[in-house]
Design an enzyme around this catalytic site. Structure first.
Site, mmCIF file in Angstrom:
data_model
loop_
_atom_site.group_PDB
_atom_site.id
_atom_site.type_symbol
_atom_site.label_atom_id
_atom_site.label_comp_id
_atom_site.label_asym_id
_atom_site.label_seq_id
_atom_site.Cartn_x
_atom_site.Cartn_y
_atom_site.Cartn_z
ATOM 1 N NE ARG A 80 -4.063 1.663 0.742
ATOM 2 C CZ ARG A 80 -5.064 2.404 -0.162
ATOM 3 N NH1 ARG A 80 -4.834 2.115 -1.403
ATOM 4 N NH2 ARG A 80 -6.169 2.666 0.372
ATOM 5 C CG ASP A 93 -8.586 5.339 -0.249
ATOM 6 O OD1 ASP A 93 -9.451 5.994 -0.429
ATOM 7 O OD2 ASP A 93 -8.132 4.367 -0.542
ATOM 8 C CB THR A 128 -6.142 0.435 -6.432
ATOM 9 O OG1 THR A 128 -6.899 1.633 -6.581
ATOM 10 C CG2 THR A 128 -5.526 0.772 -4.905
ATOM 11 C CB SER A 187 -7.088 -0.554 1.252
ATOM 12 O OG SER A 187 -7.330 -1.134 0.052
ATOM 13 C CB SER A 188 -12.513 -1.564 0.558
ATOM 14 O OG SER A 188 -12.988 -0.692 1.598
ATOM 15 C CB THR A 217 -9.452 -1.357 -7.309
ATOM 16 O OG1 THR A 217 -9.449 -0.186 -6.557
ATOM 17 C CG2 THR A 217 -8.466 -2.265 -6.704
ATOM 18 N N GLY A 236 -13.720 -1.902 -6.855
ATOM 19 C CA GLY A 236 -15.065 -1.292 -6.700
ATOM 20 C C GLY A 236 -15.085 -0.777 -5.369
ATOM 21 N N GLY A 237 -14.115 -0.314 -4.857
ATOM 22 C CA GLY A 237 -13.966 0.714 -3.732
ATOM 23 C C GLY A 237 -14.609 0.240 -2.568
#
Length: 568
Positions: free
Chosen positions: A102, A419, A395, A448-449, A377, A469-470
């Site tokens: 990340r 984010d 992403t 993050s998701s 993403t 898809g966030g």
């Protein structure tokens, strides 16, 4: 009348999406099958690159790395070397690990940097400026995974991407539509316009997209590894771009970046082992929490797409997303996250008892809410001949990230700083969240998701799944797993089936158009749910090991154009 080429490609892409929505949200599809190995990505060319790597003796990690670099060329909306992501790995012997690459906040970032001179939150600064660019992690993370598990030479894995960038490739309908839709965002810099327009005109289907500067950047990575990105010429180009546009990243930020290897978060669901990403991904914890709650109800007996099934899924989503927003953040900065509690069976029993079988719950703003994330993403799944498996989600945040192409470098930079929670203590119905766990801090990873996930049955590999898809990612992954385990769908049916999303606030169920019967929707309304129709949710790319013959079934999600499986 002459119909402009770019308008034709855009219209065609939209029409294809409408046709898919009207015909595919149901069971009855036949999955593509491979006896040895398979890779599924959002790009046909990238899937072929991964397949060829395994054909040349590479393993799942090699294929994932090569496909990821290829997607930085062929799927620039989310594939990247200027962003970040998460990788979950399960070796054939059952051992597991994860790689967190990340992005991180630059050293000079502060929690107050999103407030303007008048003391108000500046959303454009937070999401759409050079200040929103986090230190990229993709190159370092992919290299770390390869250094520990790869078989083929590093250079061999990057070379296909170099060739695609240097020689170019034909623009597909999906890419032409995507570039046209994001054209205004490329006006942020001349380098962006130069790269993503065809001599100033929109790209049309069949045009050739050549990216010479990106090819040179990839060559430096191929020859020098991470040093070819975080140091030397590429690093100079990034810093020059940041200085020219008011960004924060400097040479020390780039040189200091390190990916992190973390133990996966694990749980069980009806005897299956769930292996997923730990914080700073919220995905694994939230996914396992929802599965634990749903273990107390008989979804198979209710039936896929029934009002009962959708009600229980939505209510489990409601409760788990509240906990996600309350508690989760970068574990290197937030050391009191109750992860073990949230994924425990007793806690799930307690949460289950809060759900009424016949009445929707109520979400209140005072309890907190989710921060909205971009849906742009991308996910890829790989299984090799030895049954090593990779789930990889990457992403840039928004589609095409910040929109900023590094001049002379040819790659897009992310806008992942968006984010982070913008203002401590301020939560609003429009999507702003104020919990402390995810406030901006130097060197911190933003929550993050992304939910790359692997599932075992009886100690053997069953499934590899994930999606873009966030904020909807976790729920999309949840439903692919439920479709396979509870409803015994094949891989393609599991991907095609209609989806819902509930995230605590806004207090509503989003559902895909044409996915559920009017009677089912009316029954949900009678239980007090607020319904919101949307077009399509996510783009899950999955692989399922057929328990009968051990073949690999691939589930290719065509909600977004371009996805494909490859294997042998």
């Amino acid at each position: 009348m002459v119909f402009p080429r770019h308008l034709f490609s855009t219209t065609l892409s939209v029409l294809l999406a409408i046709v898919w929505l009207s015909t595919s949200l149901s069971a009855g599809s036949i999955p593509e099958r491979f006896s040895s190995c398979a890779v599924v990505t959002q790009s046909e060319l990238a899937s072929q690159v991964g397949r060829d790597v395994m054909r040349d003796g590479g393993n799942a990690i090699d294929a994932a790395v090569a496909s990821a670099f290829a997607m930085a060329v062929t799927h620039p909306a989310a594939g990247n070397i200027g962003g970040g992501g998460f990788l979950v790995y399960r070796a054939a012997d059952g051992s597991t690990t994860t790689y967190d690459f990340r992005e991180v906040a630059p050293r000079s970032a502060t929690a107050e940097m999103w407030i303007d001179e008048d003391g108000k939150y500046d959303r454009d600064r937070h999401h759409s400026s050079a200040l929103a660019v986090g230190v990229p992690g993709s190159v370092a993370g992919l290299h770390l995974a390869w250094s520990e598990h790869g078989k083929l030479p590093w250079k061999r894995l990057v070379e296909p991407a170099i060739q695609l960038a240097d020689e170019g490739f034909e623009v597909t309908p999906g890419l032409a539509h995507s570039l046209a839709e994001s054209h205004d965002r490329f006006k942020i810099s001349q380098a962006s316009l130069d790269q993503f327009t065809n001599n100033g005109e929109l790209f049309a289907v069949g045009d050739r997209l050549v990216q010479k500067d990106l090819a040179r950047s990839l060559e430096r990575i191929a020859l020098e590894g991470p040093a070819g990105f975080y140091e030397g010429k590429t690093a100079d180009l990034i810093v020059e771009q940041m200085q020219a546009m008011g960004g924060l990243i400097d040479h020390e930020d780039l040189k200091a970046y390190r990916p992190v290897q973390r133990s996966p978060v694990t749980g069980t669901y009806r005897g299956h082992k769930i292996i997923s990403m730990p914080p700073p991904s919220s995905g694994g914890v939230t996914l396992i929490q929802m599965l634990n709650i749903l273990e107390h109800v008989n979804l198979r007996e209710f039936g896929a797409g029934s009002a009962n099934s959708l009600h229980w899924m939505a209510e489990s989503m409601r409760l788990a997303y509240l906990d996600r927003a309350r508690h989760l953040g970068d574990p290197d900065f937030v050391d009191d996250q109750p992860v073990e509690l949230l994924i425990s069976k007793p806690y799930a029993q307690e949460q289950h008892s809060k759900i009424s079988p016949e009445q929707a719950g109520v979400s209140e703003i005072k309890q907190i809410q989710m921060l909205q994330e971009s849906p742009e993403t991308t996910h890829l799944s790989v299984v090799d001949g030895q049954r090593n498996a990779v789930a990889l989600t990457t992403t840039l945040e928004y589609s095409y990230g910040s929109g900023i192409v590094v001049a002379g470098g040819g790659f897009l930079l992310n806008n992942e700083m968006g984010d982070f929670n913008p203002v401590e203590g301020v939560t609003t119905l429009t999507g702003q969240i104020g919990s402390q766990a995810n406030l901006t801090a130097p060197g911190k990873r933003m929550l993050s998701s992304m939910t790359p996930t692997i599932v075992e049955r009886d100690g053997e590999l069953l499934m590899v799944t994930g999606s873009p898809g966030g904020r909807t990612i976790i729920n999309t992954v949840l439903q692919t797993i439920i479709n396979v385990i509870d409803h015994e769908m094949n891989a393609q049916d599991a991907v095609n089936y209609g989806r819902i999303h509930q995230q605590w606030l806004p207090d509503r169920i989003q559902y895909e158009r044409n996915a559920f019967s009017p009677d089912t929707l009316n029954l949900l309304l009678e239980r007090g749910h607020v319904l919101d129709q949307l077009g399509a949710q996510g783009s899950a790319q999955i692989i399922v090991v057929d328990p009968k013959n051990k073949e690999l079934q691939t589930g290719v999600d065509h909600r977004r154009p371009g996805a494909a499986a490859a294997g042998f």
